[in-house]
Design an enzyme around this catalytic site. Structure first.
Site, PDB file in Angstrom:
ATOM      1  N   ASP A  46      -0.519  -5.806   1.505  1.00  0.00           N
ATOM      2  CA  ASP A  46      -0.513  -5.585   2.802  1.00  0.00           C
ATOM      3  C   ASP A  46      -1.312  -5.421   3.774  1.00  0.00           C
ATOM      4  OD1 ASP A  46       1.416  -2.372   2.954  1.00  0.00           O
ATOM      5  OD2 ASP A  46      -0.804  -2.687   4.639  1.00  0.00           O
ATOM      6  N   ASP A  61       8.652  -3.107   0.358  1.00  0.00           N
ATOM      7  CA  ASP A  61       9.002  -2.130   1.089  1.00  0.00           C
ATOM      8  C   ASP A  61       9.160  -1.936   2.497  1.00  0.00           C
ATOM      9  OD1 ASP A  61       9.160   0.781   1.325  1.00  0.00           O
ATOM     10  OD2 ASP A  61       7.830   1.496   0.016  1.00  0.00           O
ATOM     11  N   CYS A  81      12.356   3.488   3.227  1.00  0.00           N
ATOM     12  CA  CYS A  81      12.435   5.000   3.325  1.00  0.00           C
ATOM     13  C   CYS A  81      13.050   5.942   4.400  1.00  0.00           C
ATOM     14  CB  CYS A  81      10.722   6.031   2.620  1.00  0.00           C
ATOM     15  SG  CYS A  81       9.377   5.517   3.914  1.00  0.00           S
ATOM     16  N   LYS A 141       3.961   1.195  -5.732  1.00  0.00           N
ATOM     17  CA  LYS A 141       5.032   0.239  -7.175  1.00  0.00           C
ATOM     18  C   LYS A 141       3.756  -1.009  -7.625  1.00  0.00           C
ATOM     19  CE  LYS A 141       8.246   1.998  -3.549  1.00  0.00           C
ATOM     20  NZ  LYS A 141       7.632   2.342  -2.385  1.00  0.00           N
ATOM     21  N   ALA A 175       0.925  -1.608  -0.322  1.00  0.00           N
ATOM     22  CA  ALA A 175       0.108  -0.204   0.274  1.00  0.00           C
ATOM     23  C   ALA A 175       0.991   1.276   0.311  1.00  0.00           C
ATOM     24  CB  ALA A 175      -0.799   0.034   1.195  1.00  0.00           C
ATOM     25  N   GLY A 211      -0.156   1.202  -3.603  1.00  0.00           N
ATOM     26  CA  GLY A 211       0.068   0.601  -4.511  1.00  0.00           C
ATOM     27  C   GLY A 211       0.661   1.190  -5.745  1.00  0.00           C
TER      28      GLY A 211
END
Length: 429
Positions: free
Chosen positions: A277, A322, A375, A260, A256, A258
């Protein structure tokens, strides 16, 4: 027709919900925006994000202007004062309008008896503005970060910490990802220019365009048709590192909202993508993005630590993880992170990342590729996480993302124009 609401009081409520209730702006603002006009939504966002971006500075200034802090039921007026001072110091809103609307906010918040106090403090700030703002450049509020995070950044980046902090304190750029199924990047740049939107391509990305002056997505050519997506340059790069291929089974874990997932399908539209997710509400965003871009994937709600509950014994050619992280690389985009994140969260996140990596590794085919991305800018979640993983898994090896000082690729905010990100590409022997 005159508005029946006061935008400054709504902003004060948003700040209150972040700082006192621990909610994120991305959760708070959509609810508050339901009751205001489309015209006022950008200003609510600008004031809310702006106050949280320079929060320590505003706290220090109010401390200089008031003998006693506002507490208890009056605490909301403390945040209203922040909104007022931010307008006077950082926006082009005429001072008389900023003052009047902020003072009226006290009435809306049912504190009419304190209108005079709000007015007096704001007028005092006007008189002392130059002196006070100059002082904030030389005191503890200058860096605009909590002390624990500043210390960690200084330790991790002894040569670059000031550059990194400065990048965090700026407003973020707006990046687009062109859907090359419909247009090349150059073709879409031409469409933007014909629409009067200034933009430039990213030097090394096949799909990325930076909008010079951020604009509403509704005016982007073909946005509703799936021609383009708003996505940061660094987020695009981690999908490019995955190198998706048509016909492969690909897992996008922690998928989520979405962005990527859809990029994988734009690069390899005939791949079989599973997007997973843990957050059922955010899974709805994945489905919305897939629908807008006319992409098709299997979407599941599931915990990355327990793939046995949703993977159905499948093995994947490629996995994009991620991972949940501190989000310290996207502070310029989400300044509330500075005040919501706690130092003790980092060890818990590192443990969670480790558990997900270990759980999902058996579901990668031999010779398959896994891209681990965060990130975050903190080594604990990035290079150190990958170092520990490689020690636990002798069948894992790095595949071309390592640098001299890191087991992966660490990007700091603004280095390439994108957000702070980390990637490590692993293959299974």
């Amino acid at each position: 027709m005159k508005n029946t609401y006061n935008l400054r009081s709504i902003t004060a409520k948003a700040i209150n919900q972040v700082l006192d209730q621990g909610q994120s702006l991305s959760t708070v603002l959509p609810k508050l925006q339901q009751n205001i006009t489309d015209k006022d939504k950008p200003l609510l966002q600008e004031l809310s994000f702006g106050v949280l971006r320079v929060l320590p500075q505003l706290e220090w200034i109010i401390g200089q202007l008031m003998v006693k802090p506002l507490k208890g039921k009056q605490r909301i007026l403390h945040y209203l004062l922040m909104v007022g001072i931010y307008q006077l110091a950082y926006t082009r809103i005429p001072a008389h309008a900023a003052l009047a609307e902020t003072v009226n906010g006290a009435v809306t918040l049912k504190h009419s008896q304190l209108k005079g106090l709000i007015n007096g403090v704001l007028r005092q700030f006007q008189r002392q503005q130059l002196q006070l703002m100059e002082c904030t450049q030389n005191n503890s509020s200058h860096h605009l970060h909590p002390e624990w995070l500043l210390t960690r950044i200084q330790k991790a980046y002894p040569q670059q910490w000031q550059q990194l902090i400065n990048a965090n304190n700026k407003k973020p750029p707006m990046w687009l990802r062109v859907n090359r199924i419909y247009h090349s990047r150059d073709e879409y740049l031409t469409l933007l220019r014909k629409s009067g939107i200034d933009a430039e391509p990213a030097p090394k990305s096949p799909s990325a365009i930076r909008i010079i002056s951020p604009c509403p997505v509704t005016i982007l050519p073909g946005f509703d048709k799936g021609w383009v997506t708003v996505q940061d340059l660094s987020a695009q790069e981690c999908v490019e590192l995955l190198k998706p291929i048509n016909g492969e089974k690909i897992l996008d874990l922690c998928a989520a909202p979405g962005g990527k997932t859809t990029y994988i399908l734009e690069i390899a539209p005939e791949s079989q993508v599973v997007a997973v997710d843990i957050d059922e509400q955010r899974i709805k965003r994945v489905k919305e993005n897939l629908k807008r871009l006319n992409c098709h994937a299997t979407v599941k709600t599931g915990d990355g630590r327990h793939p046995e509950h949703w993977a159905e014994n499948q093995q994947f050619d490629r996995i994009l993880l991620d991972a949940p992280c501190s989000a310290t690389g996207v502070i310029r985009r989400h300044p509330d992170i500075k005040w919501l994140r706690r130092e003790e969260d980092i060890a818990q996140l590192v443990q969670l990342q480790s558990e997900i990596l270990d759980a999902i590794w058996p579901y990668l085919k031999k010779s398959g590729t896994l891209v681990y991305a965060t990130c975050s800018i903190l080594p604990d979640e990035n290079c150190q996480q990958i170092s520990s993983f490689l020690k636990r898994h002798s069948d894992a090896k790095l595949a071309g993302t390592e640098t001299n000082d890191c087991l992966g690729k660490q990007i700091i905010p603004e280095l390439n124009g994108g957000d702070g990100f980390f990637y490590a590409r692993l293959t299974k022997r």
